[in-house]
Design a protein around this motif. Structure first.
Motif, PDB file in Angstrom:
ATOM      1  N   GLU A  28      41.258  40.756  29.716  1.00  0.00           N
ATOM      2  CA  GLU A  28      41.042  41.779  30.737  1.00  0.00           C
ATOM      3  C   GLU A  28      39.990  41.244  31.694  1.00  0.00           C
ATOM      4  O   GLU A  28      39.124  40.459  31.304  1.00  0.00           O
ATOM      5  CB  GLU A  28      40.557  43.084  30.102  1.00  0.00           C
ATOM      6  CG  GLU A  28      41.612  43.810  29.329  1.00  0.00           C
ATOM      7  CD  GLU A  28      41.107  45.160  28.826  1.00  0.00           C
ATOM      8  OE1 GLU A  28      39.881  45.334  28.656  1.00  0.00           O
ATOM      9  OE2 GLU A  28      41.952  46.030  28.603  1.00  0.00           O
ATOM     10  N   LYS A  29      40.045  41.677  32.934  1.00  0.00           N
ATOM     11  CA  LYS A  29      39.130  41.176  33.954  1.00  0.00           C
ATOM     12  C   LYS A  29      37.669  41.302  33.534  1.00  0.00           C
ATOM     13  O   LYS A  29      36.878  40.385  33.738  1.00  0.00           O
ATOM     14  CB  LYS A  29      39.360  41.899  35.283  1.00  0.00           C
ATOM     15  CG  LYS A  29      38.473  41.368  36.398  1.00  0.00           C
ATOM     16  CD  LYS A  29      38.762  41.997  37.719  1.00  0.00           C
ATOM     17  CE  LYS A  29      37.889  41.553  38.853  1.00  0.00           C
ATOM     18  NZ  LYS A  29      36.899  40.560  38.680  1.00  0.00           N
ATOM     19  N   LYS A  30      37.305  42.408  32.913  1.00  0.00           N
ATOM     20  CA  LYS A  30      35.896  42.600  32.535  1.00  0.00           C
ATOM     21  C   LYS A  30      35.414  41.517  31.581  1.00  0.00           C
ATOM     22  O   LYS A  30      34.240  41.167  31.569  1.00  0.00           O
ATOM     23  CB  LYS A  30      35.663  43.986  31.949  1.00  0.00           C
ATOM     24  CG  LYS A  30      36.333  44.249  30.624  1.00  0.00           C
ATOM     25  CD  LYS A  30      36.065  45.670  30.158  1.00  0.00           C
ATOM     26  CE  LYS A  30      36.806  45.981  28.878  1.00  0.00           C
ATOM     27  NZ  LYS A  30      36.622  47.357  28.459  1.00  0.00           N
ATOM     28  N   TYR A  31      36.310  40.949  30.778  1.00  0.00           N
ATOM     29  CA  TYR A  31      35.910  39.883  29.858  1.00  0.00           C
ATOM     30  C   TYR A  31      35.925  38.521  30.536  1.00  0.00           C
ATOM     31  O   TYR A  31      35.121  37.655  30.208  1.00  0.00           O
ATOM     32  CB  TYR A  31      36.780  39.879  28.604  1.00  0.00           C
ATOM     33  CG  TYR A  31      36.574  41.110  27.775  1.00  0.00           C
ATOM     34  CD1 TYR A  31      35.343  41.369  27.184  1.00  0.00           C
ATOM     35  CD2 TYR A  31      37.590  42.045  27.601  1.00  0.00           C
ATOM     36  CE1 TYR A  31      35.133  42.518  26.437  1.00  0.00           C
ATOM     37  CE2 TYR A  31      37.380  43.192  26.855  1.00  0.00           C
ATOM     38  CZ  TYR A  31      36.152  43.418  26.277  1.00  0.00           C
ATOM     39  OH  TYR A  31      35.941  44.553  25.541  1.00  0.00           O
ATOM     40  N   LYS A  32      36.829  38.328  31.488  1.00  0.00           N
ATOM     41  CA  LYS A  32      36.855  37.065  32.217  1.00  0.00           C
ATOM     42  C   LYS A  32      35.528  36.834  32.931  1.00  0.00           C
ATOM     43  O   LYS A  32      35.071  35.709  33.063  1.00  0.00           O
ATOM     44  CB  LYS A  32      37.990  37.076  33.248  1.00  0.00           C
ATOM     45  CG  LYS A  32      39.359  36.956  32.658  1.00  0.00           C
ATOM     46  CD  LYS A  32      40.420  36.991  33.745  1.00  0.00           C
ATOM     47  CE  LYS A  32      41.805  36.999  33.159  1.00  0.00           C
ATOM     48  NZ  LYS A  32      42.848  37.108  34.177  1.00  0.00           N
ATOM     49  N   ASP A  33      34.922  37.903  33.389  1.00  0.00           N
ATOM     50  CA  ASP A  33      33.688  37.817  34.169  1.00  0.00           C
ATOM     51  C   ASP A  33      32.428  37.782  33.319  1.00  0.00           C
ATOM     52  O   ASP A  33      31.347  37.517  33.846  1.00  0.00           O
ATOM     53  CB  ASP A  33      33.591  39.007  35.133  1.00  0.00           C
ATOM     54  CG  ASP A  33      34.708  39.010  36.161  1.00  0.00           C
ATOM     55  OD1 ASP A  33      35.323  37.944  36.386  1.00  0.00           O
ATOM     56  OD2 ASP A  33      34.975  40.084  36.725  1.00  0.00           O
ATOM     57  N   THR A  34      32.524  38.043  32.016  1.00  0.00           N
ATOM     58  CA  THR A  34      31.307  38.169  31.208  1.00  0.00           C
ATOM     59  C   THR A  34      31.278  37.299  29.960  1.00  0.00           C
ATOM     60  O   THR A  34      30.409  37.493  29.118  1.00  0.00           O
ATOM     61  CB  THR A  34      31.108  39.635  30.761  1.00  0.00           C
ATOM     62  OG1 THR A  34      32.231  40.033  29.962  1.00  0.00           O
ATOM     63  CG2 THR A  34      30.960  40.566  31.949  1.00  0.00           C
ATOM     64  N   GLY A  43      36.629  38.019  23.555  1.00  0.00           N
ATOM     65  CA  GLY A  43      37.337  38.902  24.472  1.00  0.00           C
ATOM     66  C   GLY A  43      38.780  39.191  24.110  1.00  0.00           C
ATOM     67  O   GLY A  43      39.443  39.962  24.782  1.00  0.00           O
ATOM     68  N   GLY A  72      27.540  44.700  24.090  1.00  0.00           N
ATOM     69  CA  GLY A  72      28.427  44.299  25.177  1.00  0.00           C
ATOM     70  C   GLY A  72      29.784  44.976  25.170  1.00  0.00           C
ATOM     71  O   GLY A  72      30.622  44.672  26.007  1.00  0.00           O
ATOM     72  N   GLY A  73      30.058  45.873  24.234  1.00  0.00           N
ATOM     73  CA  GLY A  73      31.354  46.555  24.260  1.00  0.00           C
ATOM     74  C   GLY A  73      31.834  47.015  22.902  1.00  0.00           C
ATOM     75  O   GLY A  73      31.089  47.602  22.124  1.00  0.00           O
TER      76      GLY A  73
END
Length: 135
Positions: A28-34, A43, A72-73
């Protein structure tokens, strides 16, 4: 607490095969960035747990999707409703063994494998119910 692989020997070959599917395009985008740990499984816990759950036979397997809060999630894995055995396809993304007892049962968003799960299955060579005979 030192990091320890919670997975039993019988499931490890399937989890090793699954690793081929830990590709950035399935994040997911949120994991690609973090991403920060630098481990391929980071992720991918939701989709990896979903793939293994379907490969084990879904509801019939008696493995229940579990979710827990982590720094972190969230983290997803499977737990056998009878034995309590943990199957965690992405266990190695942590520095210490997660406190699995802090998790609670949950369900996946779709009844059939999601698009990302189908792609991870394709990449890894796993399929729905392919591990059913192992349990």
């Amino acid at each position: 607490m030192k990091l320890k692989n919670p997975n039993k020997d019988w499931i490890r070959p399937a989890l090793d095969a699954l690793r081929v599917g830990f590709v950035p395009s399935l994040l997911e985008k949120k994991y690609k960035d973090t991403l920060c740990v630098g481990v391929a499984s980071e992720g991918h816990c939701y989709v990896a747990a979903e793939v293994i759950w379907h490969a084990l036979g879904g509801k019939e397997s008696r493995y229940v999707p579990q979710v827990m809060r982590v720094e972190g999630g969230t983290h997803w894995f499977l737990k056998n409703s009878l034995s309590g055995e943990i199957v965690d396809p992405t266990w190695d993304q942590f520095f210490e063994t997660p406190l699995y007892n802090n998790a609670h049962g949950s369900g996946f968003l779709t009844k059939a494998p999601s698009k990302r799960a189908v792609e991870m299955m394709r990449l890894s060579g796993l399929s729905a119910s392919c591990l059913k005979d192992l349990i």
